[in-house]
Design a protein around this motif. Structure first.
Motif, short mmCIF file in Angstrom:
data_model
loop_
_atom_site.label_atom_id
_atom_site.label_comp_id
_atom_site.label_asym_id
_atom_site.label_seq_id
_atom_site.Cartn_x
_atom_site.Cartn_y
_atom_site.Cartn_z
N UNK A 165 -26.09 29.84 -35.13
CA UNK A 165 -26.42 28.87 -34.08
C UNK A 165 -25.15 28.17 -33.57
N UNK A 166 -24.24 27.83 -34.47
CA UNK A 166 -22.98 27.20 -34.06
C UNK A 166 -22.20 28.13 -33.15
N UNK A 167 -22.15 29.42 -33.52
CA UNK A 167 -21.43 30.39 -32.70
C UNK A 167 -22.05 30.51 -31.31
N UNK A 168 -23.37 30.47 -31.23
CA UNK A 168 -24.04 30.55 -29.92
C UNK A 168 -23.76 29.30 -29.11
N UNK A 169 -23.84 28.13 -29.75
CA UNK A 169 -23.54 26.87 -29.04
C UNK A 169 -22.08 26.84 -28.60
N UNK A 170 -21.20 27.37 -29.43
CA UNK A 170 -19.78 27.45 -29.07
C UNK A 170 -19.59 28.27 -27.79
N UNK A 171 -20.33 29.37 -27.70
CA UNK A 171 -20.24 30.22 -26.51
C UNK A 171 -20.77 29.51 -25.27
N UNK A 172 -21.87 28.76 -25.43
CA UNK A 172 -22.47 28.06 -24.29
C UNK A 172 -21.51 27.03 -23.72
N UNK A 173 -20.70 26.41 -24.59
CA UNK A 173 -19.74 25.40 -24.14
C UNK A 173 -18.74 25.94 -23.14
N UNK A 174 -18.48 27.24 -23.16
CA UNK A 174 -17.44 27.82 -22.31
C UNK A 174 -17.86 27.90 -20.84
N UNK A 175 -19.17 27.95 -20.57
CA UNK A 175 -19.70 27.92 -19.20
C UNK A 175 -19.06 29.00 -18.32
N UNK A 176 -19.04 30.21 -18.82
CA UNK A 176 -18.43 31.30 -18.07
C UNK A 176 -19.47 32.06 -17.24
N UNK A 177 -18.98 32.79 -16.27
CA UNK A 177 -19.85 33.56 -15.37
C UNK A 177 -20.28 34.89 -15.98
N UNK A 178 -19.55 35.36 -16.98
CA UNK A 178 -19.87 36.64 -17.61
C UNK A 178 -20.05 36.41 -19.10
N UNK A 179 -21.22 36.85 -19.61
CA UNK A 179 -21.55 36.63 -21.02
C UNK A 179 -21.95 37.96 -21.65
N UNK A 180 -21.38 38.25 -22.84
CA UNK A 180 -21.72 39.44 -23.61
C UNK A 180 -22.38 39.00 -24.91
N UNK A 181 -23.61 39.47 -25.14
CA UNK A 181 -24.32 39.15 -26.38
C UNK A 181 -24.40 40.43 -27.21
N UNK A 182 -23.75 40.42 -28.38
CA UNK A 182 -23.74 41.61 -29.23
C UNK A 182 -24.53 41.32 -30.50
N UNK A 183 -25.84 41.61 -30.48
CA UNK A 183 -26.72 41.39 -31.63
C UNK A 183 -26.59 39.97 -32.14
N UNK A 184 -26.60 39.02 -31.21
CA UNK A 184 -26.23 37.64 -31.55
C UNK A 184 -27.28 36.92 -32.38
#
Length: 1453
Positions: free
Chosen positions: A1345-1364
């Motif tokens: 969950x922390x890793x997912x929230x960390x990714x959300x903080x970046x607010x990027x236009x392109x997101x890759x989810x690898x078995x997250x």
């Protein structure tokens, strides 16, 4: 050698005949082919004479000179030298001394264990010292013979012969002393390593709250090595009191009471050096702490390098390591500065001895003749060595005591209480008693389990914290400045600092209940019962300790004994669960919990255990070795397990099959492959009880179903099975379901009995809802293993084929199609018809992906010395050092000459007239000598620090910017850490001292030769011949020493890797009862190191004795010339020659030794230099970055991604992974990617972030080719959430936002939205709560969950989810999917997932196989097209899924 039983190794093809040749026999055959001596033990291959002169080493010298040395050629160790015999000494001694309250009980245990070895070395030193002591009297006789004319010549010859013989005996004894002391040091250090290694098997996360993996590595690499230095020097130090007492006595005999002035110099010098030594010890202690911090950061960075690169955090982590390094260097500068004064003192007081004593004696009217003067000077030379060495030894002793206390603290740290578990081998009990009344398999009664107690900091810890305060304040100030840069208002910045200021406040549990995680556990599991454990993803607040969710994984940890058990008796004794705890009561409670011997075991296990970790533990061995796990190879059984664990096709497509070597931490296997190998290991072990911590979450849906059917239900049939899981698919197939909530059993029963349970219904409803979404598209989960592409050049045709047809197609296309893992590419190397079959060794070698260090023959190139000199200051360093040394030796020689002339002038009373002149001059020379010593030491050491700083900065920059596929995939982490630990420490601390000492020896040799030439110019004639002989002997033999040093060095690296590997899988090793096997493997590695040291030091002694012979011949020649030319030479110069020539042998020998040591240490430095030449990712200049930002400031605005004929391979020697791949992702589109393991799914994400560069083609984002985008900008603009979680030993805030780009309120809000509010409330520090190493104080779900929230903080236009969401239960997954959908609604999202519900709402689905595009359309269109592969695959499984859904619906109704 250890006769260890190892699994048999065979061919690569499953089903092919097994080779039954044992590894030991192969190893013995190799040794037999390369044998260099008679028998198996080199040291036993010669007689007494050969042992005296180390002739047993000559075969190694010859071999090294001709073709190089190999470890296999060294033979075996004697039984008494093997580690299994050596460690018994220290173990028995430690068992006694650890009971004492001494701060130094470990060092006392070592000394006691090796008392006889130290005693023998001491006896040799005394005999050698007696030979040394004969030299002053023989010098007296020789000078007397020269001064008194008319004596018979043969008396002079007899005196010279006696001097030569005593010196010969002295040097033979000296070499044996050195050899003996080195081997005692090696044996004691390696025995200590055994204690450290075995300690790992007695600790767990519940007991170890203070020692990180980096610190444990330092215990072996740095702290334990300090014991070697002490062991080497101590026996020699013991003889020094004898030399001091006897020399002092004779000085009193010659000088009378005047020598009390010399005693004053002794005392003053000793006190000064002792005080300085204590200061130095304190500084070195601080330095060790700083080194640990830097190594922890470096280890963490290298272990998580992939994540750091994916997020573009290179500069952030370089800065983090750089700050730790600067703190370390600051401590090193302080320690070195004090060392400079110590060295100055070591030269000042011995050099002041002659002026003080002679001035006092002559001042009181004493007279001396020339022979007495130089006899006294010879005694003074004997005294100088103890005066210089003893204070240094006390410094070494102080440093060693610090290191030993650190290790002692680890060895005496808390251990798991083994008395809480009783385990009975049911099969054995049935065999001997036929007692089958007990049907229990696991029985837990009144279980209260804890993840341990908060660590109470010692005085040493608090001292280190106080020393760090300045650095912390600096960091906090920088953090505040960084926060302000991200547009956080002043109030928020102040709040951050206020929290940080309170960071040192220790939070401890207030009540006993706060310590307990699993409460009131009464659990009985019958033999053969199948239990599933589920639970809510609620976060149990467990203050300052191990963090968990509902306690599912912790229950398995409790069963295998990793947790602490707190029984009711102890709880009631302390006042019950609500009882308040202060620090004293907490400590008392802890001692009782850890030490209580439970007569009635709270955990009873009837049968043998297998344990499958949630994060699969994979060894750096072949796939077969990982599965066999030291069990005998049974072909039919092995093949069936390979088939049932769905590994058959993986092995068929790998070039070396099951003989392919798995990289460290399974780097060349996908998550699913690692899970299946881990399961296969448990199946092959054939234990009675199987503990499985959600091993199927990383598997594809259809593979998971097959694994459940063929492994869990078939292979594990009639075995006791406990499965922790988030999956709801298989609950109805289990005998009992246990629902955990807040560490307690909320409910348990069969599926039918619990169908009305509220929590179970909630989980099933979410699961059913996901399945209903799937059914809207004829939902069943895709079968990755059914996707095969038949390759026709330039044409892609789809076929649905049977298993047999698929195998035929795959076999036929192995030459042209490459199936790879998501992370690494293996080159195909199948045998050709008619080719000679490969042997087992060849197959293992073919399967290797890691480079063998022992194949790396390192020669120290002249360029390395030039590079080091350039880094150290170049010509400035040379100029200052040579200038200082000329004055250093000049003042020393001139002082001795003045004393000789002074005593000579006393005979005609001129000496008294010139008393002031001589006094001023000799004292002046002593002061000049000391000042020059300070200048030399200061210059070399501080230029060395400059070189080390520059080199480290360049090394860490090159490492962080090295490509993963070309460097990290083929280089063991242990080897990289060795460069930053031991090798860099060599440059930091060792090489400067060695070079400085070598410079002194070199100028000592030069000054001796100059004095000899001035005294008797004829001696100049043989000197070139002698130098030539020295050069030839040294050149002939140094290669053997270099080779043996290389072998010794490479026997150390595997020790670190093996320790790290063991630490990661310690729970698995313990549960499988494999501790003894791993300890035996560690013994084998240590024996190799002892053998390498034995040969290396034997070769060193062989070389030294030959050099001794040459230097003693020079001494004999010089003494003979003195007899022949006594009438025509200055008596003072002859006296100086005889005094100096005694030291020539020592100087020459020590100089040669130091040169070899410099070369040996330069091997470490050159290894560091090699890191400067590793491949690098393409890097843009700062100007290019600015230009790109100027013209593309908002890039990417839309998020359009386009692959254009992309071809990619991992390394030049491997085949293509992505082959002519072309597709387009529209802005804001949500894409799901499916494909079997090895199809290239994760490779696409690596290509998009340029972790692996393209072979051809291009990838465009918003119309810009990504190869034209600076790497750090590209990676910072793409967000990826990988399958493996990554946590750092830093604050929660740092883990969320390492670059400090967001304010605290935003981070808190996101954590709350992600269901982690309880995590914020767990610690008063909030965002500044400390995360332990690898996130060990967080549950798997929390980390994800922390890793997912960390990714959300970046607010990027392109997101890759690898078995997250692989490690999240279905309830939490539902909420996190909503959060992802909300936060990424405008982003382009590319999802690689095993759970179908994560991609059913995608705009389009992309089907990959063998790196090529099969299909790419919306899920609806693919389902409407009955010819599509996607449709056929779904239809193939629909019938089975519908039946499963119907069963679930009936149960819910």
């Amino acid at each position: 050698m250890e006769n260890q039983k190892e699994p048999l190794l065979g061919s690569n093809s499953v089903g092919q005949e097994q080779s039954h040749e044992r590894p030991e026999s192969i190893e013995q055959n190799q040794k037999k082919e390369q044998k260099l001596f008679k028998g198996n033990i080199a040291i036993e291959s010669t007689g007494v004479f050969g042992k005296i002169f180390f002739n047993w080493c000559f075969p190694f010298v010859q071999a090294a000179t001709n073709e190089g040395l190999k470890l296999e050629q060294l033979g075996d160790l004697r039984d008494k030298d093997q580690i299994n015999n050596q460690e018994k000494k220290i173990r028995n001694s430690w068992e006694y001394y650890k009971q004492t309250k001494s701060k130094n009980s470990l060092i006392r245990a070592v000394f006691y264990a090796y008392r006889w070895e130290y005693g023998f070395a001491f006896a040799l030193n005394l005999i050698g010292g007696s030979c040394e002591f004969a030299s002053p009297f023989l010098i007296n006789l020789i000078i007397g013979f020269i001064e008194e004319p008319g004596q018979e010549t043969y008396w002079g010859a007899l005196y010279v012969a006696a001097l030569v013989i005593t010196q010969c005996l002295n040097y033979i004894l000296f070499e044996h002393i050195i050899y003996q002391q080195v081997m005692v040091g090696v044996s004691s250090v390696n025995s200590l390593v055994v204690l450290i290694y075995e300690k790992l098997f007695r600790i767990s996360s519940a007991t170890n709250k203070q020692f990180s993996q980096g610190e444990i590595v330092n215990f072996i690499q740095v702290d334990a090595e300090s014991l070697f230095i002490l062991s080497f020097d101590m026996p020699t130090m013991i003889k020094f009191p004898t030399i001091l007492i006897l020399s002092t006595a004779f000085c009193f005999y010659y000088l009378g009471l005047s020598f009390f002035a010399g005693i004053g110099v002794f005392v003053l010098g000793f006190l000064t050096n002792f005080i300085l030594g204590m200061i130095s010890a304190s500084l070195w202690k601080t330095l060790m702490g700083k080194k640990d911090q830097r190594m922890n950061s470096t280890t963490e960075t290298i272990q998580n390098i992939k994540m750091i690169k994916l997020y573009g955090w290179n500069e952030t982590f370089m800065k983090r390591i750089g700050e730790k390094r600067e703190n370390e260097l600051s401590a090193l500068r302080r320690a070195f500065f004090v060392s400079c004064f110590i060295v100055t003192s070591l030269y000042l007081f011995p050099q002041m001895l002659s002026p003080v004593v002679f001035t006092t004696y002559i001042g009181y009217g004493g007279k001396l003749d020339l022979k007495t003067t130089f006899t006294i000077l010879t005694f003074f030379n004997l005294i100088k060595e103890p005066l210089r060495s003893v204070p240094l030894f006390f410094g070494e002793l102080a440093e060693t005591l610090v290191s030993m206390r650190r290790i002692q603290k680890f060895l005496k740290s808390d251990e798991i209480n083994s008395s809480i578990v009783s385990q009975t081998d049911v099969k054995y009990q049935l065999l001997i008693s036929q007692d089958i009344n007990n049907e229990d398999s696991i029985n837990i009664e009144k279980g209260n389990f804890s993840w341990g107690f908060p660590y109470k900091k010692t005085k040493e810890d608090l001292e280190l914290e106080r020393e760090d305060e300045d650095d912390q304040d600096k960091d906090k100030k920088e953090e505040k400045e960084d926060v302000s840069k991200t547009k956080v208002n002043d109030q928020e910045g102040d709040q951050t600092v206020l929290i940080a200021a309170d960071e040192k406040k220790e939070i401890i549990p207030k009540q006993i209940k706060d310590l307990i995680l699993l409460k009131n556990f009464d659990l009985k599991i019958k033999r053969g019962e199948f239990i599933t454990i589920i639970g809510e993803q609620v976060q149990y607040i467990h203050i300052n300790l191990h963090s968990v969710g509902s306690g599912k994984s912790s229950l398995l940890n409790a069963i295998i004994g990793d947790m602490l058990y707190i029984d009711e008796e102890i709880i009631n004794q302390f006042g019950g669960l609500e009882a308040e705890l202060d620090e004293d009561k907490m400590q008392e409670l802890k001692e009782q919990v850890l030490s209580k011997v439970h007569e009635v075991k709270p955990i009873k296990i009837y049968g043998q255990l297998s344990y499958v970790q949630q994060q699969p533990w994979i060894q750096n061995m072949t796939i077969r070795d990982n599965i066999l796990f030291d069990q005998p190879y049974v072909e039919s059984k092995y093949n069936q397990i390979i088939k049932d664990c769905e590994l058959e096709r993986d092995l068929e497509i790998l070039p070396q099959g099951d003989m392919i070597e798995i990289g460290e931490k399974g780097i060349n296997l996908s998550g699913g492959q690692k899970a299946r190998v881990s399961l296969a290991r448990a199946v092959y072990a054939n234990k009675d009880i199987i503990l499985m911590d959600d091993p199927i979450s990383a598997l594809d849906a259809n593979v998971r179903k097959k694994i459940f059917k063929n492994v869990i239900m078939k292979q594990f049939k009639d075995k006791t099975r406990i499965l922790v899981t988030h999956a709801m698919d298989f609950l109805q197939h289990t005998d009992r379901i246990i629902i955990l909530k807040n560490g307690e059993i909320a409910a348990q029963g069969s599926y039918d009995e619990l169908k009305d349970n509220e929590q179970l219904q909630e989980n099933l409803k979410i699961h059913k809802k996901n399945n209903q979404h799937s059914n809207q598209m004829n939902d069943v989960k895709y079968n990755e293993d059914s996707m095969v592409i038949q390759q026709i050049p330039h044409i892609q045709t789809l076929q649905t084929v049977s298993d047999n047809q698929r195998q035929t197609i795959m076999t036929e296309n192995l030459k042209t199609i490459e199936i790879v893992d998501d992370d690494i590419q293996i080159e195909d190397d199948q045998p050709i018809l008619g080719e000679k079959p490969r042997t087992k060794k060849q197959m293992v070698e073919d399967g290797k992906i890691l480079e063998d260090e022992d194949k790396e023959i390192i020669r120290v190139q002249p360029e390395s010395y030039k590079t080091l000199l350039r880094l150290s200051g170049g010509w400035q360093l040379l100029l200052i050092v040579n200038f200082a040394m000329i004055f250093f030796v000049g003042s020393q020689v001139y002082s001795d000459y003045l004393i000789g002339k002074w005593t000579q002038s006393l005979s005609d009373d001129k000496g008294k007239e010139d008393f002031k002149y001589f006094t001023f001059m000799v004292f002046g020379m002593a002061i000049i000598n000391s000042i020059c010593a300070f200048i030399r030491t200061f210059t070399i050491q501080f230029f060395s620090i400059s070189a080390s700083k520059n080199l480290h900065n360049r090394m860490i920059a090159r490492i962080i910017k090295a490509p993963i596929n070309l460097f990290f995939d083929v280089t063991p982490i242990g080897r990289i850490l060795n460069r930053f630990s031991k090798d860099l420490t060599t440059l930091d601390q060792d090489i400067a001292f060695t070079i400085s000492t070598a410079v002194v020896c070199f100028y000592g040799v030069v000054s001796t030769l100059v004095v000899s030439a001035v005294a008797i110019y004829w001696i100049v004639i043989p000197i070139p011949l002698v130098l030539f002989l020295l050069y030839k002997v040294f050149k002939y033999s140094i290669n053997s020493y270099r080779e043996s040093s290389r072998i010794e060095s490479i026997t150390k690296s595997p020790l670190i890797s093996f320790l790290s590997e063991t630490a990661a899988g310690i729970s698995t090793i313990r549960s499988f009862k494999k501790s003894d096997e791993f300890i035996t493997r560690n013994f084998k590695l240590l024996n190799n190191n002892i053998l390498a040291n034995q040969v290396q030091n034997g070769i060193g002694a062989w070389i030294s004795l030959r050099l001794d012979a040459i230097s003693i011949s020079v001494m004999a020649l010089a003494c003979s010339f003195c007899l022949v030319f006594k009438d025509s030479s200055d008596p003072v110069m002859i006296g100086m020659l005889l005094t100096y020539i005694l030291n020539l042998t020592d100087l020459l020998l020590y100089l040669m030794y130091l040169i070899s040591q410099i070369e040996r240490k330069m091997v470490s430095v050159q290894r560091c230099f090699k890191l400067l030449d590793i491949p690098q990712e393409s890097e843009s200049t700062q100007e290019q970055k600015e230009i790109f930002k100027q013209f593309n400031s908002e890039w990417p605005q839309e998020g359009k991604v386009e692959f254009k004929e992309v071809c990619l391979k991992y390394r030049p020697t491997t085949e293509i992974v992505l082959n002519q791949l072309s597709f387009e992702v529209k802005p804001g589109e949500k894409i799901g990617i499916v494909g079997r393991t090895g199809a290239g799914k994760s490779t696409m994400s690596l290509s998009l972030t340029r972790i692996v560069e393209l072979l051809s083609g291009q990838i465009e984002i918003d119309g810009i080719d990504i190869k034209n985008v600076p790497l750090d900008i590209l990676r910072q603009k793409i967000t990826i959430i990988p399958q493996d979680t990554t946590m750092f030993k830093e604050t929660l805030r740092f883990n969320m936002d390492p670059e400090n780009q967001n304010n605290d309120e935003r981070i808190k809000q996101l954590l709350i939205e992600g269901g982690l509010e309880s995590l914020l409330n767990r610690d008063e520090k909030g965002l500044l709560m400390q995360i332990d190493e690898n996130g060990s104080n967080l549950s798997s779900g929390e980390k994800q969950l922390i890793c997912i929230c960390r990714a959300i903080l970046r607010k990027n236009k392109i997101v890759l989810l690898d078995e997250a969401t692989a490690n999240i239960d279905v309830v939490t997954e539902q909420s996190i999917q909503k959060l992802i959908n909300l936060e990424f609604k405008d982003a382009t999202v590319i999802t690689i997932a095993h759970r179908l519900n994560t991609i059913i709402n995608s705009d389009r689905v992309l089907v990959l196989s063998f790196g090529q595009l099969l299909e790419y359309d919306s899920p609806e269109n693919l389902m409407q097209n009955e010819n599509s592969e996607f449709y056929k695959l779904l239809q193939e499984l629909k019938k089975e899924q519908d039946k499963h859904h119907q069963s679930e619906s009936n149960n819910l109704s």
